[in-house]
Motif scaffolding. Structure first.
Motif, PDB file in Angstrom:
ATOM      1  N   ARG A 115       0.797  -1.194  -0.070  1.00 38.98           N
ATOM      2  CA  ARG A 115       0.030  -0.087   0.152  1.00 38.98           C
ATOM      3  C   ARG A 115       0.820   1.078   0.103  1.00 38.98           C
ATOM      4  O   ARG A 115       0.250   2.238  -0.606  1.00 38.98           O
ATOM      5  N   LYS A 116       2.217   1.197   0.620  1.00 39.75           N
ATOM      6  CA  LYS A 116       2.865   2.449   0.649  1.00 39.75           C
ATOM      7  C   LYS A 116       3.293   2.656  -0.661  1.00 39.75           C
ATOM      8  O   LYS A 116       4.036   4.362  -0.788  1.00 39.75           O
ATOM      9  N   LEU A 117       3.248   1.894  -1.741  1.00 39.62           N
ATOM     10  CA  LEU A 117       3.815   2.525  -3.066  1.00 39.62           C
ATOM     11  C   LEU A 117       2.855   3.425  -3.694  1.00 39.62           C
ATOM     12  O   LEU A 117       3.177   4.155  -4.436  1.00 39.62           O
ATOM     13  N   GLN A 118       1.613   3.567  -2.904  1.00 40.81           N
ATOM     14  CA  GLN A 118       0.676   4.732  -3.541  1.00 40.81           C
ATOM     15  C   GLN A 118       0.968   5.889  -2.821  1.00 40.81           C
ATOM     16  O   GLN A 118       0.021   6.694  -2.958  1.00 40.81           O
ATOM     17  N   SER A 119       1.825   6.091  -1.899  1.00 40.78           N
ATOM     18  CA  SER A 119       2.080   7.199  -1.282  1.00 40.78           C
ATOM     19  C   SER A 119       2.265   8.394  -2.319  1.00 40.78           C
ATOM     20  O   SER A 119       2.839   8.200  -3.380  1.00 40.78           O
ATOM     21  N   ARG A 120       1.721   9.362  -1.838  1.00 44.27           N
ATOM     22  CA  ARG A 120       1.794  10.661  -2.783  1.00 44.27           C
ATOM     23  C   ARG A 120       3.362  11.331  -2.821  1.00 44.27           C
ATOM     24  O   ARG A 120       3.466  12.112  -3.699  1.00 44.27           O
ATOM     25  N   GLU A 121       3.979  11.137  -1.818  1.00 48.57           N
ATOM     26  CA  GLU A 121       5.602  11.319  -1.803  1.00 48.57           C
ATOM     27  C   GLU A 121       6.244  10.792  -2.964  1.00 48.57           C
ATOM     28  O   GLU A 121       6.280   9.682  -2.840  1.00 48.57           O
ATOM     29  N   ARG A 122       6.797  11.580  -3.609  1.00 50.18           N
ATOM     30  CA  ARG A 122       7.676  11.078  -4.817  1.00 50.18           C
ATOM     31  C   ARG A 122       9.194  11.378  -4.550  1.00 50.18           C
ATOM     32  O   ARG A 122       9.462  12.521  -4.306  1.00 50.18           O
ATOM     33  N   LEU A 123       9.903  10.469  -4.811  1.00 54.04           N
ATOM     34  CA  LEU A 123      11.415  10.486  -4.748  1.00 54.04           C
ATOM     35  C   LEU A 123      12.184  10.188  -6.023  1.00 54.04           C
ATOM     36  O   LEU A 123      11.601   9.365  -6.892  1.00 54.04           O
ATOM     37  N   ARG A 124      12.965  11.101  -6.320  1.00 53.27           N
ATOM     38  CA  ARG A 124      13.676  10.884  -7.554  1.00 53.27           C
ATOM     39  C   ARG A 124      14.758   9.962  -7.410  1.00 53.27           C
ATOM     40  O   ARG A 124      15.186   9.749  -6.119  1.00 53.27           O
ATOM     41  N   PRO A 125      15.309   9.234  -8.577  1.00 50.96           N
ATOM     42  CA  PRO A 125      16.642   8.403  -8.214  1.00 50.96           C
ATOM     43  C   PRO A 125      17.597   8.987  -7.385  1.00 50.96           C
ATOM     44  O   PRO A 125      18.290   8.462  -6.568  1.00 50.96           O
ATOM     45  N   ILE A 126      17.984  10.415  -7.943  1.00 50.64           N
ATOM     46  CA  ILE A 126      18.974  10.907  -6.935  1.00 50.64           C
ATOM     47  C   ILE A 126      18.617  11.194  -5.647  1.00 50.64           C
ATOM     48  O   ILE A 126      19.497  10.968  -4.625  1.00 50.64           O
ATOM     49  N   ASP A 127      17.485  11.217  -5.132  1.00 51.35           N
ATOM     50  CA  ASP A 127      17.038  11.485  -3.837  1.00 51.35           C
ATOM     51  C   ASP A 127      17.434   9.978  -2.981  1.00 51.35           C
ATOM     52  O   ASP A 127      17.955   9.904  -1.933  1.00 51.35           O
ATOM     53  N   LEU A 128      17.174   8.598  -3.570  1.00 52.27           N
ATOM     54  CA  LEU A 128      17.796   7.545  -3.094  1.00 52.27           C
ATOM     55  C   LEU A 128      19.166   7.228  -3.109  1.00 52.27           C
ATOM     56  O   LEU A 128      19.595   6.946  -2.138  1.00 52.27           O
ATOM     57  N   ALA A 129      19.611   7.864  -4.227  1.00 48.66           N
ATOM     58  CA  ALA A 129      21.174   7.671  -4.344  1.00 48.66           C
ATOM     59  C   ALA A 129      21.807   8.772  -3.318  1.00 48.66           C
ATOM     60  O   ALA A 129      22.825   8.061  -2.764  1.00 48.66           O
ATOM     61  N   ARG A 130      21.501   9.663  -3.151  1.00 43.00           N
ATOM     62  CA  ARG A 130      22.267  10.481  -2.178  1.00 43.00           C
ATOM     63  C   ARG A 130      21.970  10.029  -0.837  1.00 43.00           C
ATOM     64  O   ARG A 130      23.057  10.112   0.005  1.00 43.00           O
ATOM     65  N   GLY A 131      21.080   9.537  -0.374  1.00 42.24           N
ATOM     66  CA  GLY A 131      20.777   9.102   1.034  1.00 42.24           C
ATOM     67  C   GLY A 131      21.642   7.801   1.141  1.00 42.24           C
ATOM     68  O   GLY A 131      21.832   7.547   2.578  1.00 42.24           O
ATOM     69  N   HIS A 132      22.242   7.231   0.179  1.00 39.37           N
ATOM     70  CA  HIS A 132      23.018   6.110   0.664  1.00 39.37           C
ATOM     71  C   HIS A 132      24.228   6.146  -0.202  1.00 39.37           C
ATOM     72  O   HIS A 132      25.040   4.834   0.046  1.00 39.37           O
ATOM     73  N   GLY A 133      24.971   7.093  -0.339  1.00 36.04           N
ATOM     74  CA  GLY A 133      25.932   7.269  -1.090  1.00 36.04           C
ATOM     75  C   GLY A 133      26.228   6.204  -2.519  1.00 36.04           C
ATOM     76  O   GLY A 133      27.245   5.889  -2.494  1.00 36.04           O
ATOM     77  N   LEU A 134      25.244   6.437  -2.960  1.00 36.36           N
ATOM     78  CA  LEU A 134      25.108   5.457  -4.381  1.00 36.36           C
ATOM     79  C   LEU A 134      25.114   6.609  -5.660  1.00 36.36           C
ATOM     80  O   LEU A 134      24.787   7.529  -5.371  1.00 36.36           O
ATOM     81  N   SER A 135      25.285   6.056  -6.774  1.00 37.95           N
ATOM     82  CA  SER A 135      24.897   6.637  -7.980  1.00 37.95           C
ATOM     83  C   SER A 135      23.472   6.412  -8.595  1.00 37.95           C
ATOM     84  O   SER A 135      22.919   5.504  -8.105  1.00 37.95           O
TER      85      SER A 135
END
Length: 244
Positions: free
Chosen positions: A3-23
């Motif tokens: 159900r959480k996939l339907q969250s209105r909060e959107r994250l870009r790939p760079i948002d996920l990457a920066r938070g974990h030191g990834l590209s």
């Protein structure tokens, strides 16, 4: 998907990457590998992620230290397919391997105590019938092939003598002890080139300190893996709960 996939909060790939030191490419690769659930797409085709994707990424990165990259990937794929029983089976296998590693470590520590308490029989030819073992007998005792013992000899781990009548290799008590140590250390993941100097030091007047240091390092790695499994389990439980 949860159900959480339907969250209105959107994250870009760079948002996920920066938070974990990834590209950002690594994030896309993880999605393509099934480690992350499939991303939504904007009308222009850009990926958008939700908080559940961030949780999945944290879970995967927490699983890797304890289970390894391959198993952690398989666990996440199973969870994202809804096959939790398969994920639990993979986790059980990792725990079983860790338990086996602990048992092997204990066996090596026991062998080390044997080294400290068993006197070296000293040099000299050992004739059949006087306590020596031929290569097939020793291989059978260890559950390995005779060719493996010969390989260990070439690597300097063993120093069997030759029977003066037959020319066959004869392993005395010290050789058997060294072969047992080599076998257990190989099971513990040590390379031949790492084992050879340890056994050579044990034979020499230098004593047992090098092997004791190796065992301390091994014990620390086993303990660290156990703790990493606990941390990974906590993140996985949170991810399963969030998926619903």
């Amino acid at each position: 998907m949860g159900r959480k996939l339907q969250s209105r909060e959107r994250l870009r790939p760079i948002d996920l990457a920066r938070g974990h030191g990834l590209s950002t490419q690594a994030v896309r690769n993880y999605e393509e590998a099934g480690i992350l659930p499939a991303a939504d797409r904007t009308p222009h085709g850009y990926r958008t992620y939700a908080p559940l994707h961030a949780r999945a990424l944290r879970t995967f990165l927490a699983l890797v230290p304890g289970h390894g990259h391959r198993t952690a990937t398989s666990i996440m794929r199973a969870v994202n397919r809804g096959e939790t029983d398969e994920a639990f089976r993979l986790i059980d296998e990792s725990h079983a391997q860790l338990l086996d590693d602990r048992r092997t470590l204990r066996a090596v520590e026991d062998a080390l105590r044997d080294l400290a308490s068993t006197p070296d029989p000293g040099p000299g030819a050992v004739a059949p019938g006087s306590g020596g073992m031929f290569v097939g007998d020793l291989a059978g005792r260890l559950g390995i092939r005779p060719a493996t013992l010969r390989k260990w000899e070439r690597a300097g781990l063993l120093r069997p003598r030759r029977d003066p009548l037959t020319g066959y290799r004869v392993y005395d008590e010290a050789d058997v002890r060294d072969a047992r140590m080599a076998h257990q250390l190989r099971r513990g993941g040590y390379l031949l080139e790492q084992i050879a100097p340890l056994i050579a030091q044990v034979r020499s007047a230098g004593g047992l300190e090098p092997l004791e240091a190796a065992l301390r390092n091994w014990r620390d790695r086993v303990s660290a893996r156990g703790r990493a499994m606990l941390a990974g389990a906590a993140e996985l439980e949170a991810y399963l709960h969030e998926r619903g």
